[in-house]
Design a protein around this motif. Sequence first.
Motif, PDB file in Angstrom:
ATOM      1  N   ASN A  39      -0.039  -1.651   7.353  1.00  0.00           N
ATOM      2  CA  ASN A  39       0.604  -1.142   6.143  1.00  0.00           C
ATOM      3  C   ASN A  39       0.695   0.382   6.188  1.00  0.00           C
ATOM      4  OD1 ASN A  39       0.858  -3.735   5.134  1.00  0.00           O
ATOM      5  ND2 ASN A  39      -1.077  -3.646   4.045  1.00  0.00           N
ATOM      6  N   LEU A  40       1.002   0.928   7.362  1.00  0.00           N
ATOM      7  CA  LEU A  40       1.035   2.358   7.614  1.00  0.00           C
ATOM      8  C   LEU A  40       2.405   2.746   8.169  1.00  0.00           C
ATOM      9  CD1 LEU A  40      -0.379   5.161   8.376  1.00  0.00           C
ATOM     10  CD2 LEU A  40      -0.942   4.049  10.532  1.00  0.00           C
ATOM     11  N   TRP A  68       2.293   7.859   5.372  1.00  0.00           N
ATOM     12  CA  TRP A  68       2.211   7.243   4.050  1.00  0.00           C
ATOM     13  C   TRP A  68       1.816   5.782   4.207  1.00  0.00           C
ATOM     14  CZ3 TRP A  68       6.506   8.795   6.597  1.00  0.00           C
ATOM     15  CH2 TRP A  68       7.526   7.871   6.824  1.00  0.00           C
ATOM     16  N   GLY A  69       1.278   5.228   3.124  1.00  0.00           N
ATOM     17  CA  GLY A  69       0.828   3.835   3.126  1.00  0.00           C
ATOM     18  C   GLY A  69      -0.678   3.727   3.112  1.00  0.00           C
ATOM     19  N   GLN A  70      -1.182   2.678   3.747  1.00  0.00           N
ATOM     20  CA  GLN A  70      -2.608   2.362   3.728  1.00  0.00           C
ATOM     21  C   GLN A  70      -3.421   3.400   4.495  1.00  0.00           C
ATOM     22  OE1 GLN A  70      -3.885  -1.449   5.511  1.00  0.00           O
ATOM     23  NE2 GLN A  70      -4.496  -1.920   3.416  1.00  0.00           N
ATOM     24  N   ASN A  71      -4.622   3.703   3.953  1.00  0.00           N
ATOM     25  CA  ASN A  71      -5.440   4.772   4.523  1.00  0.00           C
ATOM     26  C   ASN A  71      -6.933   4.459   4.414  1.00  0.00           C
ATOM     27  OD1 ASN A  71      -5.702   7.363   5.711  1.00  0.00           O
ATOM     28  ND2 ASN A  71      -6.012   8.293   3.713  1.00  0.00           N
ATOM     29  N   GLN A 129       3.587   1.659   1.941  1.00  0.00           N
ATOM     30  CA  GLN A 129       4.121   1.904   3.283  1.00  0.00           C
ATOM     31  C   GLN A 129       5.645   2.042   3.321  1.00  0.00           C
ATOM     32  OE1 GLN A 129       2.505  -0.822   2.248  1.00  0.00           O
ATOM     33  NE2 GLN A 129       3.132  -2.665   3.314  1.00  0.00           N
ATOM     34  N   SER A 154       0.809  -1.220   0.000  1.00  0.00           N
ATOM     35  CA  SER A 154       0.000   0.000   0.000  1.00  0.00           C
ATOM     36  C   SER A 154       0.839   1.265   0.000  1.00  0.00           C
ATOM     37  CB  SER A 154      -0.904   0.005   1.239  1.00  0.00           C
ATOM     38  OG  SER A 154      -1.748  -1.111   1.256  1.00  0.00           O
ATOM     39  N   THR A 185      -7.634   7.756   0.806  1.00  0.00           N
ATOM     40  CA  THR A 185      -6.770   7.383  -0.315  1.00  0.00           C
ATOM     41  C   THR A 185      -5.387   7.008   0.200  1.00  0.00           C
ATOM     42  OG1 THR A 185      -7.960   8.926  -1.747  1.00  0.00           O
ATOM     43  CG2 THR A 185      -5.779   8.201  -2.490  1.00  0.00           C
ATOM     44  N   ASP A 186      -4.879   5.830  -0.199  1.00  0.00           N
ATOM     45  CA  ASP A 186      -3.521   5.427   0.165  1.00  0.00           C
ATOM     46  C   ASP A 186      -2.521   6.438  -0.385  1.00  0.00           C
ATOM     47  OD1 ASP A 186      -4.720   3.160   1.208  1.00  0.00           O
ATOM     48  OD2 ASP A 186      -3.891   1.791  -0.294  1.00  0.00           O
ATOM     49  N   ARG A 187      -1.393   6.580   0.296  1.00  0.00           N
ATOM     50  CA  ARG A 187      -0.323   7.466  -0.161  1.00  0.00           C
ATOM     51  C   ARG A 187       0.937   6.650  -0.385  1.00  0.00           C
ATOM     52  NH1 ARG A 187      -4.355  10.245   0.641  1.00  0.00           N
ATOM     53  NH2 ARG A 187      -4.407  12.508   0.595  1.00  0.00           N
TER      54      ARG A 187
END
Length: 155
Positions: A63-64, A77-80, A33, A31, A91-93
Amino acid sequence: MSQASAIAAGKAHTLALAPAGDLAAWGLDASGQRGDGMAANDGLTPIALEPFADALVVAASGNLSLALDGDAGLWGWGQNFSGQLGLGDTTDRLEATAVAGLPALRGIAAGLAHTLVIDEDGELWAWGLNSFGQLGKGDKGNDTNSAAPLKVVVP
């Protein structure tokens, strides 16, 4: 990076902070991360992350990934999927993104899909998944998640 001053581990990724504030990541990148801008590009060796040359604290979960920079600002950043990055959306970053609207911070923690921070005045903030009341706002359930930081009132 030959020395580390702090580490954080997510579900299958790792963050390491050097004494000088440089930040590196490796492992699963499902994702984003790892923060290198290329999701699903699993890394078997550490990569240096930009824009960090002054990170102070790192946190990871699931995944963060999170980092507190030298200006007491938060990056995520990562899973959101539950708004756990605190950016006002789900939205994932794939790269580190600054979390706006918070005062200067001194500590961060990451739950499976929620984030907690403490500011320089000792105030607590939370956002993300609230299925079990982990945001401390007096309710629970997936329809009570928050994608934006909320102040936690502690008696």
